[in-house]
Design a protein around this motif. Structure first.
Motif, PDB file in Angstrom:
ATOM      1  N   ILE A   9       0.863  -1.180   0.000  1.00 46.34           N
ATOM      2  CA  ILE A   9       0.000   0.000   0.000  1.00 46.34           C
ATOM      3  C   ILE A   9       0.901   1.231   0.000  1.00 46.34           C
ATOM      4  O   ILE A   9       1.787   1.360   0.843  1.00 46.34           O
ATOM      5  CB  ILE A   9      -0.924   0.010   1.236  1.00 46.34           C
ATOM      6  N   LEU A  10       0.644   2.109  -0.944  1.00 44.88           N
ATOM      7  CA  LEU A  10       1.472   3.306  -1.107  1.00 44.88           C
ATOM      8  C   LEU A  10       0.694   4.559  -0.749  1.00 44.88           C
ATOM      9  O   LEU A  10      -0.478   4.693  -1.115  1.00 44.88           O
ATOM     10  CB  LEU A  10       1.920   3.442  -2.568  1.00 44.88           C
ATOM     11  N   ASP A  11       1.349   5.478  -0.065  1.00 49.29           N
ATOM     12  CA  ASP A  11       0.836   6.832   0.028  1.00 49.29           C
ATOM     13  C   ASP A  11       1.060   7.443  -1.355  1.00 49.29           C
ATOM     14  O   ASP A  11       1.868   6.943  -2.138  1.00 49.29           O
ATOM     15  CB  ASP A  11       1.610   7.599   1.117  1.00 49.29           C
ATOM     16  N   ARG A  12       0.346   8.516  -1.676  1.00 49.66           N
ATOM     17  CA  ARG A  12       0.491   9.108  -3.010  1.00 49.66           C
ATOM     18  C   ARG A  12       1.475  10.273  -3.001  1.00 49.66           C
ATOM     19  O   ARG A  12       2.597  10.149  -3.466  1.00 49.66           O
ATOM     20  CB  ARG A  12      -0.877   9.565  -3.536  1.00 49.66           C
ATOM     21  N   ASP A  13       1.058  11.407  -2.452  1.00 54.33           N
ATOM     22  CA  ASP A  13       1.867  12.625  -2.509  1.00 54.33           C
ATOM     23  C   ASP A  13       3.134  12.467  -1.670  1.00 54.33           C
ATOM     24  O   ASP A  13       3.072  12.187  -0.480  1.00 54.33           O
ATOM     25  CB  ASP A  13       1.063  13.832  -2.023  1.00 54.33           C
ATOM     26  N   GLY A  14       4.269  12.636  -2.319  1.00 49.93           N
ATOM     27  CA  GLY A  14       5.546  12.483  -1.633  1.00 49.93           C
ATOM     28  C   GLY A  14       6.160  11.100  -1.800  1.00 49.93           C
ATOM     29  O   GLY A  14       7.333  10.909  -1.510  1.00 49.93           O
ATOM     30  N   VAL A  15       5.374  10.137  -2.273  1.00 49.00           N
ATOM     31  CA  VAL A  15       5.876   8.778  -2.519  1.00 49.00           C
ATOM     32  C   VAL A  15       5.857   8.490  -4.019  1.00 49.00           C
ATOM     33  O   VAL A  15       6.859   8.101  -4.604  1.00 49.00           O
ATOM     34  CB  VAL A  15       5.050   7.718  -1.754  1.00 49.00           C
ATOM     35  N   ILE A  16       4.697   8.689  -4.641  1.00 48.83           N
ATOM     36  CA  ILE A  16       4.545   8.441  -6.078  1.00 48.83           C
ATOM     37  C   ILE A  16       4.833   9.712  -6.867  1.00 48.83           C
ATOM     38  O   ILE A  16       5.439   9.677  -7.924  1.00 48.83           O
ATOM     39  CB  ILE A  16       3.116   7.932  -6.384  1.00 48.83           C
ATOM     40  N   ASN A  17       4.375  10.831  -6.354  1.00 44.30           N
ATOM     41  CA  ASN A  17       4.526  12.107  -7.049  1.00 44.30           C
ATOM     42  C   ASN A  17       5.060  13.176  -6.100  1.00 44.30           C
ATOM     43  O   ASN A  17       5.008  13.016  -4.889  1.00 44.30           O
ATOM     44  CB  ASN A  17       3.188  12.559  -7.652  1.00 44.30           C
ATOM     45  N   HIS A  18       5.549  14.251  -6.707  1.00 49.04           N
ATOM     46  CA  HIS A  18       6.035  15.387  -5.928  1.00 49.04           C
ATOM     47  C   HIS A  18       4.899  15.910  -5.056  1.00 49.04           C
ATOM     48  O   HIS A  18       3.742  15.920  -5.470  1.00 49.04           O
ATOM     49  CB  HIS A  18       6.544  16.496  -6.848  1.00 49.04           C
ATOM     50  N   ASP A  19       5.230  16.355  -3.866  1.00 49.88           N
ATOM     51  CA  ASP A  19       4.253  16.909  -2.941  1.00 49.88           C
ATOM     52  C   ASP A  19       4.379  18.433  -2.951  1.00 49.88           C
ATOM     53  O   ASP A  19       5.352  18.978  -3.462  1.00 49.88           O
ATOM     54  CB  ASP A  19       4.503  16.363  -1.526  1.00 49.88           C
ATOM     55  N   SER A  20       3.400  19.090  -2.379  1.00 54.15           N
ATOM     56  CA  SER A  20       3.429  20.542  -2.276  1.00 54.15           C
ATOM     57  C   SER A  20       2.718  20.967  -1.003  1.00 54.15           C
ATOM     58  O   SER A  20       1.644  20.444  -0.694  1.00 54.15           O
ATOM     59  CB  SER A  20       2.716  21.169  -3.479  1.00 54.15           C
ATOM     60  N   ASP A  21       3.312  21.901  -0.282  1.00 50.87           N
ATOM     61  CA  ASP A  21       2.638  22.443   0.900  1.00 50.87           C
ATOM     62  C   ASP A  21       1.375  23.205   0.503  1.00 50.87           C
ATOM     63  O   ASP A  21       0.519  23.464   1.330  1.00 50.87           O
ATOM     64  CB  ASP A  21       3.582  23.350   1.687  1.00 50.87           C
ATOM     65  N   ASN A  22       1.269  23.564  -0.765  1.00 51.63           N
ATOM     66  CA  ASN A  22       0.094  24.267  -1.287  1.00 51.63           C
ATOM     67  C   ASN A  22      -0.923  23.309  -1.907  1.00 51.63           C
ATOM     68  O   ASN A  22      -1.843  23.765  -2.577  1.00 51.63           O
ATOM     69  CB  ASN A  22       0.524  25.316  -2.321  1.00 51.63           C
ATOM     70  N   TYR A  23      -0.715  21.998  -1.732  1.00 47.53           N
ATOM     71  CA  TYR A  23      -1.603  20.950  -2.247  1.00 47.53           C
ATOM     72  C   TYR A  23      -1.419  20.763  -3.759  1.00 47.53           C
ATOM     73  O   TYR A  23      -1.069  21.691  -4.472  1.00 47.53           O
ATOM     74  CB  TYR A  23      -3.088  21.223  -1.925  1.00 47.53           C
ATOM     75  N   ILE A  24      -1.666  19.558  -4.187  1.00 47.92           N
ATOM     76  CA  ILE A  24      -1.673  19.225  -5.605  1.00 47.92           C
ATOM     77  C   ILE A  24      -3.120  19.423  -6.049  1.00 47.92           C
ATOM     78  O   ILE A  24      -3.987  18.615  -5.738  1.00 47.92           O
ATOM     79  CB  ILE A  24      -1.199  17.770  -5.836  1.00 47.92           C
ATOM     80  N   LYS A  25      -3.384  20.504  -6.783  1.00 47.99           N
ATOM     81  CA  LYS A  25      -4.759  20.932  -7.043  1.00 47.99           C
ATOM     82  C   LYS A  25      -5.249  20.663  -8.458  1.00 47.99           C
ATOM     83  O   LYS A  25      -6.419  20.878  -8.761  1.00 47.99           O
ATOM     84  CB  LYS A  25      -4.901  22.426  -6.748  1.00 47.99           C
ATOM     85  N   SER A  26      -4.348  20.215  -9.342  1.00 51.41           N
ATOM     86  CA  SER A  26      -4.748  19.994 -10.733  1.00 51.41           C
ATOM     87  C   SER A  26      -3.876  18.901 -11.350  1.00 51.41           C
ATOM     88  O   SER A  26      -2.822  18.553 -10.802  1.00 51.41           O
ATOM     89  CB  SER A  26      -4.582  21.282 -11.538  1.00 51.41           C
ATOM     90  N   LEU A  27      -4.322  18.422 -12.483  1.00 47.04           N
ATOM     91  CA  LEU A  27      -3.540  17.411 -13.190  1.00 47.04           C
ATOM     92  C   LEU A  27      -2.172  17.965 -13.587  1.00 47.04           C
ATOM     93  O   LEU A  27      -1.170  17.253 -13.533  1.00 47.04           O
ATOM     94  CB  LEU A  27      -4.314  16.915 -14.419  1.00 47.04           C
ATOM     95  N   ASP A  28      -2.112  19.255 -13.938  1.00 45.84           N
ATOM     96  CA  ASP A  28      -0.830  19.873 -14.295  1.00 45.84           C
ATOM     97  C   ASP A  28       0.139  19.889 -13.113  1.00 45.84           C
ATOM     98  O   ASP A  28       1.352  19.819 -13.305  1.00 45.84           O
ATOM     99  CB  ASP A  28      -1.034  21.305 -14.795  1.00 45.84           C
ATOM    100  N   GLU A  29      -0.378  20.008 -11.903  1.00 50.98           N
ATOM    101  CA  GLU A  29       0.470  20.034 -10.706  1.00 50.98           C
ATOM    102  C   GLU A  29       0.865  18.637 -10.242  1.00 50.98           C
ATOM    103  O   GLU A  29       1.767  18.494  -9.424  1.00 50.98           O
ATOM    104  CB  GLU A  29      -0.253  20.764  -9.564  1.00 50.98           C
ATOM    105  N   TRP A  30       0.178  17.618 -10.755  1.00 46.94           N
ATOM    106  CA  TRP A  30       0.479  16.236 -10.364  1.00 46.94           C
ATOM    107  C   TRP A  30       1.640  15.746 -11.225  1.00 46.94           C
ATOM    108  O   TRP A  30       1.473  15.437 -12.404  1.00 46.94           O
ATOM    109  CB  TRP A  30      -0.752  15.334 -10.528  1.00 46.94           C
ATOM    110  N   VAL A  31       2.826  15.702 -10.616  1.00 46.22           N
ATOM    111  CA  VAL A  31       4.040  15.336 -11.346  1.00 46.22           C
ATOM    112  C   VAL A  31       4.678  14.125 -10.657  1.00 46.22           C
ATOM    113  O   VAL A  31       5.183  14.238  -9.530  1.00 46.22           O
ATOM    114  CB  VAL A  31       5.049  16.511 -11.385  1.00 46.22           C
TER     115      VAL A  31
END
Length: 183
Positions: A9-31
């Motif tokens: 079981i994986l966490d998403r933000d910070g494990v699979i993709n870059h995280d942001s203190d401002n939240y990942i709010k769009s597909l463009d921000e999901w990297v």
């Protein structure tokens, strides 16, 4: 037959993709981290079942909606499948920290949802991989083995050192996967 020992079981933000203190709010921000997609596919090819459990309080805060979240998750699944992998289920908590839900990590609600969905008697022996203490606490509450990655908030979590005695620490998801498959 699926065994808890073959579940990661994986966490998403910070494990699979870059995280942001401002939240990942769009597909463009999901990297995604470049190596994470390949690592998930490698897990699948090695016979592991992969699920994701992710807190998404940005929904409760009004930063994005569930349609946007599903677009991010559909994109993740497409990338993983293009590499020959598969994510069996993505569980998410749309609630805020004050909503008193049972699914927001460090509570184990999402993990129990994954357990039920997969028809497992328990999650003992499965792995949870996260970058924060709350990921690890959720996993420990249901008998998961824990792995911390140094991506995302992982370095800060490691520096605090609290609650990490039984946790294996890796530079990133790819290093964890290599270790898991080779051990």
């Amino acid at each position: 037959m699926l065994s808890a020992n073959n579940l990661v079981i994986l966490d998403r933000d910070g494990v699979i993709n870059h995280d942001s203190d401002n939240y990942i709010k769009s597909l463009d921000e999901w990297v995604p981290y470049p190596s994470s997609i390949t690592a998930i596919a490698r897990l699948t090819r090695a016979g592991f079942t992969v699920a994701v459990a992710t807190n998404q309080s940005g929904i409760a805060r009004g930063y994005y909606d569930e349609t946007t979240l599903h677009a991010m998750h559909d994109h993740l699944m497409t990338l993983v499948e293009a590499q020959g992998g598969h994510i069996t289920h993505i569980a998410y908590c749309p609630h805020g920290p004050d909503d008193k839900c049972s699914c927001r990590k460090p509570l184990p609600g999402m993990l129990l949802n994954i357990q039920q969905l997969l028809g497992l008697e328990s999650l003992t022996g499965s792995w949870i991989v996260g970058d924060s203490l709350r990921d690890l606490q959720a996993g420990e509450a249901v008998g998961c083995k824990t792995a911390l990655v140094r991506t995302g908030k992982g370095v800060k979590t490691e520096q605090k050192g609290v609650g990490l005695k039984k946790t294996k620490v890796f530079d990133d998801l790819a290093q964890f996967v290599e270790w898991l498959i080779d051990s």
